[in-house]
Design a protein around this motif. Structure first.
Motif, mmCIF file in Angstrom:
data_model
loop_
_atom_site.group_PDB
_atom_site.id
_atom_site.type_symbol
_atom_site.label_atom_id
_atom_site.label_comp_id
_atom_site.label_asym_id
_atom_site.label_seq_id
_atom_site.Cartn_x
_atom_site.Cartn_y
_atom_site.Cartn_z
ATOM 1 N N ILE A 34 11.595 4.535 1.446
ATOM 2 C CA ILE A 34 11.021 4.916 0.155
ATOM 3 C C ILE A 34 11.522 6.295 -0.268
ATOM 4 C CG2 ILE A 34 8.872 5.539 -1.007
ATOM 5 C CD1 ILE A 34 7.495 3.320 0.582
ATOM 6 N N TYR A 35 11.501 7.253 0.658
ATOM 7 C CA TYR A 35 12.000 8.591 0.333
ATOM 8 C C TYR A 35 13.484 8.541 -0.027
ATOM 9 C CZ TYR A 35 7.852 11.265 1.628
ATOM 10 O OH TYR A 35 6.589 11.819 1.654
ATOM 11 N N PHE A 36 14.241 7.716 0.679
ATOM 12 C CA PHE A 36 15.663 7.578 0.372
ATOM 13 C C PHE A 36 15.859 7.020 -1.031
ATOM 14 C CE2 PHE A 36 19.600 5.100 0.299
ATOM 15 C CZ PHE A 36 20.523 6.059 0.685
ATOM 16 N N ALA A 37 15.055 6.032 -1.400
ATOM 17 C CA ALA A 37 15.167 5.440 -2.731
ATOM 18 C C ALA A 37 14.811 6.446 -3.822
ATOM 19 C CB ALA A 37 14.255 4.212 -2.832
ATOM 20 N N LEU A 38 13.936 7.403 -3.510
ATOM 21 C CA LEU A 38 13.567 8.421 -4.495
ATOM 22 C C LEU A 38 14.610 9.530 -4.591
ATOM 23 C CD1 LEU A 38 9.742 8.857 -3.726
ATOM 24 C CD2 LEU A 38 10.756 7.659 -5.669
ATOM 25 N N CYS A 39 15.175 9.922 -3.455
ATOM 26 C CA CYS A 39 16.038 11.111 -3.416
ATOM 27 C C CYS A 39 17.505 10.810 -3.659
ATOM 28 C CB CYS A 39 15.884 11.812 -2.059
ATOM 29 S SG CYS A 39 14.232 12.467 -1.747
ATOM 30 N N TRP A 40 17.965 9.644 -3.252
ATOM 31 C CA TRP A 40 19.388 9.349 -3.374
ATOM 32 C C TRP A 40 19.874 9.369 -4.826
ATOM 33 C CZ3 TRP A 40 22.255 4.339 -4.080
ATOM 34 C CH2 TRP A 40 23.620 4.514 -3.833
ATOM 35 N N PHE A 75 0.833 -1.206 0.000
ATOM 36 C CA PHE A 75 0.000 0.000 0.000
ATOM 37 C C PHE A 75 0.867 1.254 0.000
ATOM 38 C CE2 PHE A 75 -3.571 -2.520 2.224
ATOM 39 C CZ PHE A 75 -4.132 -2.838 0.992
ATOM 40 N N LEU A 76 1.946 1.218 0.752
ATOM 41 C CA LEU A 76 2.852 2.374 0.781
ATOM 42 C C LEU A 76 3.519 2.579 -0.583
ATOM 43 C CD1 LEU A 76 4.563 1.874 4.263
ATOM 44 C CD2 LEU A 76 2.911 3.637 3.633
ATOM 45 N N ILE A 77 3.903 1.485 -1.206
ATOM 46 C CA ILE A 77 4.527 1.597 -2.536
ATOM 47 C C ILE A 77 3.541 2.157 -3.551
ATOM 48 C CG2 ILE A 77 5.542 0.268 -4.432
ATOM 49 C CD1 ILE A 77 6.742 -1.598 -2.356
ATOM 50 N N LEU A 78 2.280 1.705 -3.495
ATOM 51 C CA LEU A 78 1.271 2.227 -4.411
ATOM 52 C C LEU A 78 1.025 3.717 -4.182
ATOM 53 C CD1 LEU A 78 -1.404 -0.649 -4.448
ATOM 54 C CD2 LEU A 78 0.305 -0.107 -6.191
ATOM 55 N N ALA A 79 1.050 4.127 -2.907
ATOM 56 C CA ALA A 79 0.833 5.543 -2.607
ATOM 57 C C ALA A 79 1.996 6.413 -3.060
ATOM 58 C CB ALA A 79 0.607 5.722 -1.108
ATOM 59 N N THR A 80 3.153 5.789 -3.283
ATOM 60 C CA THR A 80 4.320 6.552 -3.708
ATOM 61 C C THR A 80 4.104 7.205 -5.069
ATOM 62 O OG1 THR A 80 5.725 5.010 -2.475
ATOM 63 C CG2 THR A 80 6.813 6.411 -4.084
ATOM 64 N N LYS A 81 3.243 6.626 -5.897
ATOM 65 C CA LYS A 81 3.036 7.195 -7.231
ATOM 66 C C LYS A 81 2.486 8.620 -7.147
ATOM 67 C CE LYS A 81 -1.663 5.420 -8.012
ATOM 68 N NZ LYS A 81 -2.521 4.587 -8.882
ATOM 69 N N TRP A 82 1.660 8.891 -6.118
ATOM 70 C CA TRP A 82 1.124 10.250 -5.982
ATOM 71 C C TRP A 82 2.212 11.214 -5.533
ATOM 72 C CZ3 TRP A 82 -2.993 10.501 -8.607
ATOM 73 C CH2 TRP A 82 -3.903 9.448 -8.633
ATOM 74 N N THR A 83 3.144 10.732 -4.735
ATOM 75 C CA THR A 83 4.295 11.565 -4.374
ATOM 76 C C THR A 83 5.128 11.891 -5.603
ATOM 77 O OG1 THR A 83 4.390 10.648 -2.135
ATOM 78 C CG2 THR A 83 6.410 11.639 -3.000
ATOM 79 N N VAL A 84 5.353 10.882 -6.439
ATOM 80 C CA VAL A 84 6.146 11.088 -7.652
ATOM 81 C C VAL A 84 5.420 12.024 -8.618
ATOM 82 C CG1 VAL A 84 7.142 9.941 -9.670
ATOM 83 C CG2 VAL A 84 7.303 8.865 -7.412
ATOM 84 N N ILE A 85 4.107 11.829 -8.793
ATOM 85 C CA ILE A 85 3.354 12.680 -9.715
ATOM 86 C C ILE A 85 3.349 14.128 -9.247
ATOM 87 C CG2 ILE A 85 1.046 13.135 -10.642
ATOM 88 C CD1 ILE A 85 0.563 10.133 -10.666
ATOM 89 N N LEU A 86 3.112 14.335 -7.960
ATOM 90 C CA LEU A 86 3.118 15.698 -7.431
ATOM 91 C C LEU A 86 4.504 16.329 -7.583
ATOM 92 C CD1 LEU A 86 1.656 17.989 -6.003
ATOM 93 C CD2 LEU A 86 2.212 16.906 -3.810
ATOM 94 N N SER A 87 5.553 15.557 -7.383
ATOM 95 C CA SER A 87 6.908 16.078 -7.557
ATOM 96 C C SER A 87 7.164 16.474 -9.007
ATOM 97 C CB SER A 87 7.937 15.038 -7.112
ATOM 98 O OG SER A 87 7.765 14.691 -5.753
ATOM 99 N N LEU A 88 6.710 15.645 -9.951
ATOM 100 C CA LEU A 88 6.901 15.964 -11.370
ATOM 101 C C LEU A 88 6.112 17.197 -11.776
ATOM 102 C CD1 LEU A 88 6.821 12.384 -12.960
ATOM 103 C CD2 LEU A 88 8.808 13.858 -12.596
ATOM 104 N N VAL A 89 4.888 17.320 -11.258
ATOM 105 C CA VAL A 89 4.087 18.514 -11.556
ATOM 106 C C VAL A 89 4.783 19.761 -11.030
ATOM 107 C CG1 VAL A 89 1.922 19.706 -11.021
ATOM 108 C CG2 VAL A 89 1.887 17.306 -11.687
ATOM 109 N N ALA A 90 5.295 19.679 -9.804
ATOM 110 C CA ALA A 90 6.003 20.818 -9.221
ATOM 111 C C ALA A 90 7.276 21.126 -9.995
ATOM 112 C CB ALA A 90 6.332 20.532 -7.759
ATOM 113 N N PHE A 91 7.965 20.087 -10.459
ATOM 114 C CA PHE A 91 9.220 20.284 -11.184
ATOM 115 C C PHE A 91 8.976 20.927 -12.545
ATOM 116 C CE2 PHE A 91 12.699 18.723 -13.900
ATOM 117 C CZ PHE A 91 13.785 19.220 -13.194
ATOM 118 N N VAL A 92 8.034 20.393 -13.306
ATOM 119 C CA VAL A 92 7.772 20.916 -14.651
ATOM 120 C C VAL A 92 7.092 22.284 -14.569
ATOM 121 C CG1 VAL A 92 6.541 20.519 -16.816
ATOM 122 C CG2 VAL A 92 7.648 18.606 -15.644
ATOM 123 N N GLY A 93 6.002 22.352 -13.789
ATOM 124 C CA GLY A 93 5.296 23.619 -13.671
ATOM 125 C C GLY A 93 6.147 24.697 -13.027
#
Length: 243
Positions: free
Chosen positions: A193-199, A12-30
């Motif tokens: 999970i955050y470490f795997a995304l940020c490192w 469930f935590l891994i599935l919820a990570t997609k919303w973190t990634v999507i929000l990060s991409l929106v913030a990055f591009v926008g």
């Protein structure tokens, strides 16, 4: 009734990570698009445009992201709007990231030697043409390391969006912790999970910085690309002297 922290909760935590990634991409591009506009206004010749961009940057850099998020989600009700958590979070992160990206891009643009602007003016280029054809292509490599580095901050800051009900990984972790009461396992998994995304982003930023330093060390000091190109063009008087 409490339940054990099992692989299902991890999933469930891994599935919820997609919303973190999507929000990060929106913030990055926008935020990157907004940052380009802000940087252009910051180096504009018009004082009013510079003042507007400076006020925008100072507001978003001088107020907490959480307060900005509450203003977008709860404060919008005063003007008749009721955005959902996703829209409020996306808008807040784009505007907040745009202020920081604007400063990053402005610093890169202003690091370009003044001679580049003067040479472009001598060639008859307008202000926007100089930015697009001469300055920005040289400023982009300079801005890449801090841009990627700031992306790490964006990913970690997305956890704030859980406070307005966005079901990203932090809010999902809080929900799972209430039914398992295993905070060390739950939030330890979230930290991993955050470490795997940020490192990887941190490694990429460091690599870009090293490549930029190496490439700049191969360019003679005080010589800029446009100046090199101009020096290679024979002066009209040189041809006349040989006649």
């Amino acid at each position: 009734m409490l339940r054990d922290f099992t692989f299902n909760e991890v999933w469930f935590l891994i599935l919820a990570t997609k919303w973190t990634v999507i929000l990060s991409l929106v913030a990055f591009v926008g935020g990157g698009i907004v940052g380009l506009v802000v940087a252009g206004l910051r180096v504009s010749r018009f004082r009013t445009l510079r003042a507007i961009s400076i006020a925008y940057v100072r507001f978003f850099q001088s107020t907490p992201l959480l307060i900005q998020l509450f203003m977008a989600y709860y404060g919008s009700a005063f003007i008749g709007l009721r955005p959902d958590p996703w829209a409020a979070a996306a808008l807040t992160f784009v505007l907040n990231s745009g202020a920081f990206f604007g400063d990053i891009f402005r610093g890169s643009i202003e690091s370009i030697p003044k001679g580049q602007w003067e040479a472009s003016t001598a060639l008859g280029l307008r202000f926007l043409q100089t930015l697009r054809l001469v300055v920005i292509p040289q400023a982009v490599p300079l801005s890449l390391p801090p841009t990627v580095g700031f992306m790490v901050q964006i990913v970690k800051s997305t956890s704030v969006a859980s406070l307005i009900g966005l079901n990203e990984v932090a809010r999902t972790a809080t929900t799972i912790n209430t039914i398992t009461f295993e905070p060390m396992l739950v939030f330890g998994t979230v930290a991993a999970i955050y470490f795997a995304l940020c490192w990887p982003l941190s490694l990429l930023a460091g690599r870009l910085e090293r490549r930029l330093t190496a490439s700049r060390s191969r360019i003679p000091r005080g010589v800029a690309p446009l100046e090199v190109g101009l020096n290679e063009v024979p002066h009209p008087a040189a041809g006349a002297s040989r006649l």
